[in-house]
Design an enzyme around this catalytic site. Structure first.
Site, PDB file in Angstrom:
ATOM      1  N   PRO A  96      48.289  47.846  40.153  1.00 32.48           N
ATOM      2  CA  PRO A  96      48.374  46.385  40.012  1.00 32.48           C
ATOM      3  C   PRO A  96      47.403  45.674  40.965  1.00 32.48           C
ATOM      4  O   PRO A  96      47.071  44.514  40.760  1.00 32.48           O
ATOM      5  CB  PRO A  96      49.824  46.062  40.388  1.00 32.48           C
ATOM      6  CG  PRO A  96      50.549  47.360  40.429  1.00 32.48           C
ATOM      7  CD  PRO A  96      49.544  48.449  40.605  1.00 32.48           C
ATOM      8  N   GLU A 123      55.864  54.321  45.464  1.00 30.36           N
ATOM      9  CA  GLU A 123      55.390  52.964  45.790  1.00 30.36           C
ATOM     10  C   GLU A 123      53.870  52.876  45.810  1.00 30.36           C
ATOM     11  O   GLU A 123      53.306  51.825  46.080  1.00 30.36           O
ATOM     12  CB  GLU A 123      55.946  52.496  47.134  1.00 30.36           C
ATOM     13  CG  GLU A 123      57.464  52.475  47.233  1.00 30.36           C
ATOM     14  CD  GLU A 123      58.145  51.908  46.004  1.00 30.36           C
ATOM     15  OE1 GLU A 123      57.870  50.748  45.655  1.00 30.36           O
ATOM     16  OE2 GLU A 123      58.964  52.637  45.401  1.00 30.36           O
ATOM     17  N   ARG A 161      38.949  54.063  20.841  1.00 34.28           N
ATOM     18  CA  ARG A 161      38.801  53.384  19.548  1.00 34.28           C
ATOM     19  C   ARG A 161      37.471  52.641  19.426  1.00 34.28           C
ATOM     20  O   ARG A 161      37.115  52.171  18.357  1.00 34.28           O
ATOM     21  CB  ARG A 161      39.995  52.496  19.241  1.00 34.28           C
ATOM     22  CG  ARG A 161      40.205  51.329  20.157  1.00 34.28           C
ATOM     23  CD  ARG A 161      41.479  50.601  19.785  1.00 34.28           C
ATOM     24  NE  ARG A 161      41.532  50.262  18.356  1.00 34.28           N
ATOM     25  CZ  ARG A 161      40.728  49.383  17.765  1.00 34.28           C
ATOM     26  NH1 ARG A 161      39.807  48.773  18.480  1.00 34.28           N
ATOM     27  NH2 ARG A 161      40.840  49.133  16.491  1.00 34.28           N
ATOM     28  N   ASP A 176      36.824  43.587  15.923  1.00 32.96           N
ATOM     29  CA  ASP A 176      38.046  43.363  16.680  1.00 32.96           C
ATOM     30  C   ASP A 176      38.037  42.013  17.362  1.00 32.96           C
ATOM     31  O   ASP A 176      36.994  41.484  17.712  1.00 32.96           O
ATOM     32  CB  ASP A 176      38.189  44.408  17.802  1.00 32.96           C
ATOM     33  CG  ASP A 176      38.881  45.648  17.328  1.00 32.96           C
ATOM     34  OD1 ASP A 176      39.349  45.666  16.184  1.00 32.96           O
ATOM     35  OD2 ASP A 176      38.937  46.609  18.109  1.00 32.96           O
TER      36      ASP A 176
HETATM   37  C1  4H6 Z   1      49.678  51.971  42.223  1.00 32.63           C
HETATM   38  C2  4H6 Z   1      50.415  51.345  43.206  1.00 32.63           C
HETATM   39  C3  4H6 Z   1      49.291  50.007  37.317  1.00 32.63           C
HETATM   40  C4  4H6 Z   1      50.263  52.301  41.006  1.00 32.63           C
HETATM   41  C5  4H6 Z   1      51.760  51.063  42.959  1.00 32.63           C
HETATM   42  C6  4H6 Z   1      50.202  50.849  37.915  1.00 32.63           C
HETATM   43  C7  4H6 Z   1      51.033  48.414  36.999  1.00 32.63           C
HETATM   44  C8  4H6 Z   1      49.705  48.773  36.860  1.00 32.63           C
HETATM   45  C9  4H6 Z   1      51.608  52.026  40.747  1.00 32.63           C
HETATM   46  C10 4H6 Z   1      52.357  51.390  41.739  1.00 32.63           C
HETATM   47  C11 4H6 Z   1      51.522  50.438  38.051  1.00 32.63           C
HETATM   48  C12 4H6 Z   1      48.720  47.847  36.213  1.00 32.63           C
HETATM   49  C13 4H6 Z   1      54.596  52.238  41.607  1.00 32.63           C
HETATM   50  C14 4H6 Z   1      54.214  49.898  42.109  1.00 32.63           C
HETATM   51  C15 4H6 Z   1      55.993  51.900  41.138  1.00 32.63           C
HETATM   52  C16 4H6 Z   1      55.617  49.638  41.625  1.00 32.63           C
HETATM   53  C17 4H6 Z   1      52.187  52.377  39.423  1.00 32.63           C
HETATM   54  N1  4H6 Z   1      51.900  49.226  37.563  1.00 32.63           N
HETATM   55  N2  4H6 Z   1      53.705  51.109  41.516  1.00 32.63           N
HETATM   56  N3  4H6 Z   1      49.034  46.572  36.104  1.00 32.63           N
HETATM   57  N4  4H6 Z   1      52.486  51.205  38.671  1.00 32.63           N
HETATM   58  O1  4H6 Z   1      47.657  48.296  35.803  1.00 32.63           O
HETATM   59  O2  4H6 Z   1      56.438  50.761  41.830  1.00 32.63           O
END
Ligand code: 4H6
Length: 253
Positions: A96, A123, A161, A176
């Site tokens: 994220p 995490e 794709r 697309d």
């Molecule tokens: C990296 C760091 C990608 C990956 C934390 C991964 C959303 C996206 C993750 C986390 C993801 C995206 C682990 C944080 C579980 C929350 C794996 N979420 N998480 N938006 N989660 O591309 O707890």
């Protein structure tokens, strides 16, 4: 089949859940691409690169706090193995905290041909993995899911794709949504009338320039209503400007 360039694509995914990746891609466009050897998919499980007997891959965060962090050593060993095996070096970490993935990034990934995707759990991962092995951090959207596997699947599907040989009809990717910065126009198929409604007359008439104009206008209408941010970014032709002013007065009346 002739007229199709067969250029291999390869994705190596570092993940604690290899079956999640393999099972999900074993269908549709990606499944066929793998059968026809246009797409190679390999997974690397950090659990196979641990020294401890239990196969533990996570530990408590330094500095305290909730949850666990993926250890650097098994991850780095798995990534190095993936690099050796694939002869590729571009490592993308799904997080994220990354730059937003979009259609343009998908096209750039397609040029790489070989990509290593890193899917995290818990995490997150020890920062040293990012410092020593990761080339870019990508986010598939401003939301959090429980692991990087589904984001990795989104990236793989979006890139695959785009490949002409992988896609049945080479035109369909360029038609697309987003390749022209607009949302798709509405689609209809037979019958032309039923209890749920009628197909717009223009689509039944066979006047191709009228159909093209109608489709462009409906694409613009949807984009105007649902994604005005996309319209602001787009350079509009005169025809598009005229259509938008028509849409504005139609939507106000
Ligand atoms: C990296 C760091 C990608 C990956 C934390 C991964 C959303 C996206 C993750 C986390 C993801 C995206 C682990 C944080 C579980 C929350 C794996 N979420 N998480 N938006 N989660 O591309 O707890």
């Amino acid at each position: 089949m002739f007229g199709q360039k067969i250029i291999d694509m390869r994705f190596d995914v570092v993940t604690l859940f290899p079956d999640l990746i393999k099972d999900a891609l074993d269908h549709g466009i990606t499944g066929r691409a793998m059968k026809e050897n246009q797409l190679t998919l390999k997974t690397w499980n950090p659990r196979d690169f641990t020294n401890n007997k239990t196969g533990r891959v996570d530990d408590k965060p330094y500095g305290g706090g909730p949850g666990m962090v993926m250890e650097s050593e098994p991850l780095i060993k798995a990534i190095k193995k993936a690099k050796q095996s694939s002869n590729s070096s571009h490592v993308v970490y799904l997080s994220p905290q990354g730059q937003k993935f979009n259609q343009k990034r998908a096209e750039e990934f397609l040029q790489h041909r070989k990509i290593i995707l890193l899917s995290g759990r818990y995490e997150g991962i020890d920062e040293r993995v990012i410092e020593s092995e990761v080339d870019e951090i990508c986010s598939v959207g401003d939301f959090v899911v429980s692991g990087g596997e589904i984001p990795a699947l989104l990236v793989i599907d979006a890139v695959c794709r785009l490949e002409k040989g992988v896609l049945g009809d080479p035109d369909s990717a360029s038609q697309d949504s987003f390749s022209d910065g607009l949302l798709e126009f509405p689609q209809y198929t037979r019958p032309d009338s039923n209890e749920f409604g009628e197909v717009p007359d223009v689509l039944l008439g066979g006047n191709h320039s009228e159909i093209a104009k109608w489709r462009l206008k409906e694409s613009l209408r949807r984009t105007f209503k649902l994604r005005p941010d996309l319209l602001k970014k787009k350079v509009l032709t005169n025809q598009e400007k005229v259509l938008i002013s028509e849409i504005k007065s139609e939507e106000n009346s």
